[in-house]
Write an enzyme that holds these catalytic residues in place. Structure first.
Site, PDB file in Angstrom:
ATOM      1  N   SER A  40      29.667-116.350 -14.666  1.00  0.00           N
ATOM      2  CA  SER A  40      28.459-115.585 -14.357  1.00  0.00           C
ATOM      3  C   SER A  40      27.266-116.521 -14.342  1.00  0.00           C
ATOM      4  O   SER A  40      27.244-117.537 -15.053  1.00  0.00           O
ATOM      5  CB  SER A  40      28.227-114.503 -15.417  1.00  0.00           C
ATOM      6  OG  SER A  40      26.960-113.881 -15.243  1.00  0.00           O
TER       7      SER A  40
ATOM      8  N   TYR B  74      27.140-112.352 -24.248  1.00  0.00           N
ATOM      9  CA  TYR B  74      27.647-112.574 -22.893  1.00  0.00           C
ATOM     10  C   TYR B  74      27.241-113.957 -22.384  1.00  0.00           C
ATOM     11  O   TYR B  74      28.057-114.657 -21.768  1.00  0.00           O
ATOM     12  CB  TYR B  74      27.105-111.485 -21.979  1.00  0.00           C
ATOM     13  CG  TYR B  74      27.703-111.452 -20.594  1.00  0.00           C
ATOM     14  CD1 TYR B  74      29.020-111.069 -20.390  1.00  0.00           C
ATOM     15  CD2 TYR B  74      26.932-111.765 -19.475  1.00  0.00           C
ATOM     16  CE1 TYR B  74      29.567-111.010 -19.118  1.00  0.00           C
ATOM     17  CE2 TYR B  74      27.457-111.711 -18.204  1.00  0.00           C
ATOM     18  CZ  TYR B  74      28.781-111.334 -18.026  1.00  0.00           C
ATOM     19  OH  TYR B  74      29.312-111.283 -16.764  1.00  0.00           O
TER      20      TYR B  74
ATOM     21  N   LYS C 168      30.148-116.646 -21.182  1.00  0.00           N
ATOM     22  CA  LYS C 168      30.243-117.143 -19.811  1.00  0.00           C
ATOM     23  C   LYS C 168      29.902-118.630 -19.705  1.00  0.00           C
ATOM     24  O   LYS C 168      30.453-119.340 -18.849  1.00  0.00           O
ATOM     25  CB  LYS C 168      29.345-116.312 -18.891  1.00  0.00           C
ATOM     26  CG  LYS C 168      29.855-114.883 -18.703  1.00  0.00           C
ATOM     27  CD  LYS C 168      31.282-114.850 -18.160  1.00  0.00           C
ATOM     28  CE  LYS C 168      31.750-113.432 -17.865  1.00  0.00           C
ATOM     29  NZ  LYS C 168      33.124-113.406 -17.314  1.00  0.00           N
TER      30      LYS C 168
END
Length: 290
Positions: A153, A166, A170
Site C-alpha cells: 500500500s 496498517y 505495509k
C-alpha cells in the site's frame, strides 16, 4: 513494450494476453475487492486462476460466478496455506504466480487498538505474506522460476495518524518484498510489490475522503497487477502517479505536518464513522457478520 505503446501510454492488450495466457495464477483474499477484480481480469486474459479466502461461502460464490477454482484458506496458518497450494496444483498444475492479496486495514487512534486487531493485522498483512512467499518459493526455486506479487500500500510510504498499525504492516511488506526479490533472483524467481492508494472497497468505508486524498477503484489496481504479472517490476504504484511517495522520507517534518493538515490526512483516519464501518470492523476482527 513497443515504442508506439510508450508514446501513447496505452496498454498493448494483445501482448499482455500473450504474456499471461495459460499461466496458473493464485490469489489470496480473492472473494472481494482487488483480489476478485484481479482474478476477473486475469481469467479474461486467458490465465488459469484460483482464488482463496478465509470466507468459504464468499470464495465459493465468487469462484462460481467467474467459473474458476475457489478454495477456503487461512493465510495465517502454514498448514492451511500449504494445503491450499497443494489443492490448486492438483487441479490446475504447477503455480506460476502467487498474488498475496489478503489484507485488512484497521483505522482509528493508536490508543484505541486492542491486542486482537493489532495481532490480526500483522498476522494477515505481514505473516500471511511471508508464509505464502516461503511456501511458494520452495516450489518455484525447485522448478527454476516463478513470480510472487505482494499487495502492499502507499500507506507503507506515507505515515498517517489513525493508520499506525496498517502503516507499519505495509511498510514491512514493501521492504520484505524487495529483499526477497534480491535473494531469489539468482534462482529465477521474481518478486514484486504493488502499492495501491486508498481503494474504493470496504477498507475505506466510513471514511470521509476528499479531493486531496486520491482514491481508485479495484479495477484500476487490478489492471496494474495484471500488467506487472505480464512485465514484472520490483515496485509499482497504483496509480503510477503516486510514485512521488518514494521521496516522502526526504521531506522535512514541517512540510509533512503542513501537507497532512492541508489534505486533512491528520484527521481522516482518526475519526471514521463507526456505524458505517461496523460490518467491516466485525469482519476483520474475525467475528461472524452477515
Amino acid at each position: 513494450m513497443s515504442l508506439r505503446e510508450k508514446l501513447s501510454g496505452k496498454t498493448d492488450h494483445e501482448a499482455l494476453r500473450a504474456a499471461i495466457a495459460d499461466k496458473v495464477v493464485v490469489i489470496t483474499g480473492g472473494a472481494r475487492g482487488i483480489g476478485f477484480e484481479t482474478a476477473t481480469q486475469l481469467f479474461q486474459a486467458g490465465a488459469k486462476v484460483a482464488i482463496g479466502d478465509i470466507d468459504g461461502d464468499a470464495v465459493g460464490k465468487a469462484a462460481a460466478d467467474l467459473g474458476i477454482e475457489g478454495i477456503e484458506v487461512d493465510v495465517t496458518s502454514r498448514a492451511s496455506f500449504k494445503a491450499f497450494l497443494d489443492e490448486v496444483e492438483s487441479r490446475l498444475g504447477p503455480i506460476d504466480v502467487l498474488v498475496n492479496n489478503a489484507g485488512i486495514m484497521p483505522v482509528g487512534p493508536f490508543l484505541s487498538y486492542d491486542d486482537t486487531i493489532i495481532r490480526r493485522t500483522f498476522d494477515i498483512d505481514v505473516i500471511g505474506v511471508i508464509l505464502g512467499s516461503q511456501l511458494i518459493a520452495e516450489r518455484m526455486v525447485a522448478r527454476g522460476g516463478g513470480h510472487i506479487v505482494n499487495i502492499a500500500s502507499t500507506a507503507g510510504r506515507i505515515p498517517t495518524p489513525g493508520l499506525t498499525i496498517y502503516n507499519g504492516a505495509k511498510a514491512a511488506v514493501i521492504e520484505f518484498s524487495e529483499a526477497l526479490g534480491a535473494e531469489l533472483a539468482p534462482e529465477g524467481v521474481k518478486v514484486s510489490s504493488i502499492l495501491p492508494t486508498f481503494t474504493r472497497t470496504a477498507l475505506i468505508s466510513g471514511l470521509k475522503t476528499n479531493a486531496f486524498v486520491q482514491t481508485v477503484g479495484p479495477e484500476e489496481v487490478a489492471e496494474i497487477v495484471v500488467a506487472t504479472i505480464a512485465r514484472p517490476k520490483v515496485r509499482v504504484y497504483a496509480p503510477r502517479s503516486m510514485k512521488w511517495a518514494e521521496s516522502g522520507a526526504l521531506f522535512p517534518q514541517a512540510m509533512k505536518r503542513m501537507s497532512r493538515k492541508l489534505t486533512k490526512l491528520d484527521s481522516i483516519f482518526l475519526n471514521p464513522d463507526q456505524q458505517v464501518r461496523a460490518a467491516y470492523t466485525s469482519r476483520i476482527r474475525g467475528e461472524r457478520s452477515d
